[in-house]
Enzyme design. Structure first.
Site, PDB file in Angstrom:
ATOM      1  CE1 TYR A 133      -4.074  -1.852  -0.040  1.00 43.45           C
ATOM      2  CE2 TYR A 133      -2.875  -3.310   1.431  1.00 43.45           C
ATOM      3  CZ  TYR A 133      -3.943  -3.074   0.600  1.00 43.45           C
ATOM      4  OH  TYR A 133      -4.885  -4.055   0.399  1.00 43.45           O
ATOM      5  CG  PHE A 419     -10.857  -1.746  10.247  1.00 43.94           C
ATOM      6  CD1 PHE A 419     -10.674  -1.488   8.896  1.00 43.94           C
ATOM      7  CD2 PHE A 419     -10.010  -1.154  11.170  1.00 43.94           C
ATOM      8  CE1 PHE A 419      -9.671  -0.628   8.481  1.00 43.94           C
ATOM      9  CE2 PHE A 419      -9.002  -0.288  10.752  1.00 43.94           C
ATOM     10  CZ  PHE A 419      -8.837  -0.010   9.404  1.00 43.94           C
TER      11      PHE A 419
END
Length: 419
Positions: A133, A419
């Site tokens: 990322y 999450f």
């Protein structure tokens, strides 16, 4: 010929917002991309309830889902205590049959454009592979501590008042609301923590029997003062024996408390559970106070792991949302190829009361990319450290020494759950 064929394959795929009736197919692709292991029905049902369909993307090749990406609507605590609207990037996958066709890049492009249109200054994620990322502007902003405390050799030194705290063993679901109230009171005090929206209170209670791997069901103990819950811990116990006797493991899920004595009482309880010889921690703040309670830190096998990756989507709004430990007045020269609206020079002025960040034509003091600003944003990574790696360049002598302390945080940033 190979390039033409690749282009043809790419043109066959369609990127679109997820429809509710597509969720099972979409989620099945995600599970397959992460190894295809069976997922317990209760876990699948929870993620189905938490999915925000209008913020989720799928890439389709005909009827087949070949790419997934979601974005939860969170509020993230930043230095100074503000709760900032944040996109929690999640459930990102590309089918193995469709690698190297630009699918991930197309989803990241669409997603960051969407986040900007929603008026959310930040995007955050946890990465299965950290190498992925950075090219999209995400910087590693928080670390988590893992440890295995050898409770047969380590003792705790607790503060005054610890013996006055009442501990009570309870069924986890019976005190869910009281534990959530404790958590909510702590959120503003530590950067990186997430204000839990309705529905997220069920995540810490998730306890599929098939996932216990020899451990007990989830257990819970609360700390009380005058009948009020002021702390709690949730954990599992994994029994184990050898020829010398019991050597079970306490696997900590979470522990929160409102004062040092309650905090210490809960840790002492965990370290004294019968028939165990170890407390295993998977994710705690790097400055967690238990490290100052133990008698021998060397027997705790402490190690660290990357946790929250931060991306400044609206650079000016993000830098204005937090405060600064020391007065700061600096001009950044920012590189951001993936989100070019952030590129250029920005003047940041601020202190412990607030900040302003505006475009400027003034000479730059420091040069860096948006990735470095994301890494330093929550106060856990210093600009000076990044400069030592050659990722921040000082253009005005002395600027780094002035600015780096301002970006710090009194407590280490920490993401309390995934999450």
């Amino acid at each position: 010929m190979g390039t033409d064929a690749s282009n043809t394959r790419a043109e066959r795929t369609e990127l679109r917002v997820l429809r509710q009736d597509e969720w099972n197919t979409w989620y099945d692709n995600l599970v397959t991309a992460f190894g295809g292991l069976h997922e317990p029905p209760e876990e699948r049902e929870l993620w189905s309830r938490l999915t925000e369909f209008d913020r989720s993307l799928g890439v389709w090749d005909g009827d087949a889902c070949v790419g997934t990406a979601g974005a939860f609507s969170f509020r993230l605590t930043v230095p100074g205590g503000a709760s900032v609207p944040t996109a929690g990037v999640t459930m990102v996958s590309v089918a193995a049959t469709h690698r190297r066709r630009g699918i991930l890049t197309s989803m990241m492009r669409r997603q960051l454009d969407d986040v900007r249109s929603w008026g959310e200054p930040l995007a955050v994620l946890t990465a299965s592979e950290p190498v992925i990322y950075g090219r999209f502007g995400y910087g590693i902003a928080t670390m988590k501590t893992m440890a295995e405390i050898d409770t047969t050799r380590v003792r705790l030194s607790v503060p005054p008042g610890t013996d006055d705290v009442r501990l009570r063993f309870v069924e986890p679901g019976a005190v869910r609301d009281q534990c959530e109230a404790v958590y909510a009171r702590l959120v503003a005090g530590r950067p990186g923590m997430l204000a839990r929206r309705p529905g997220w209170e069920d995540l810490p209670l998730l306890d599929p029997e098939s996932e216990r791997k020899g451990s007990s069901p989830l257990q819970c103990v609360v700390a009380e003062r005058d009948g009020e819950v002021v702390g709690y811990t949730r954990y599992f116990v994994k029994p184990e024996w050898d020829g010398q006797g019991p050597k079970g493991t306490v696997r900590l899920r979470d522990l929160e408390a409102l004062d040092p004595a309650s905090y210490a009482a809960l840790w002492r309880y965990l370290c004294d559970i019968d028939l165990t010889g170890k407390v295993a921690l998977h994710s705690r703040p790097v400055d967690d106070a238990w490290q100052h309670l133990v008698s021998d830190i060397r027997r705790c096998a402490v190690r660290q792991h990357d946790s929250l990756h931060v991306r400044l989507v609206d650079l000016g709004a993000a830098l204005e949302a937090r405060t600064y430990q020391t007065p700061v007045d600096v001009v950044f020269e920012v590189e951001d190829v993936f989100c070019p609206w952030n590129e250029g020079r920005w003047r940041l002025t601020g202190d412990a009361k607030g900040a302003s960040c505006k475009r400027t034509e003034e000479p730059a003091d420091l040069a860096l990319s948006v990735r470095e600003l994301g890494a330093a944003y929550l106060g856990g990574v210093s600009l000076a450290s990044l400069a030592g790696a050659g990722r921040v360049r000082e253009l005005r002598a002395g600027a780094l020494a002035e600015v780096s302390p301002a970006f710090g945080s009194t407590v280490a940033p920490w993401l309390p759950h995934g999450f």
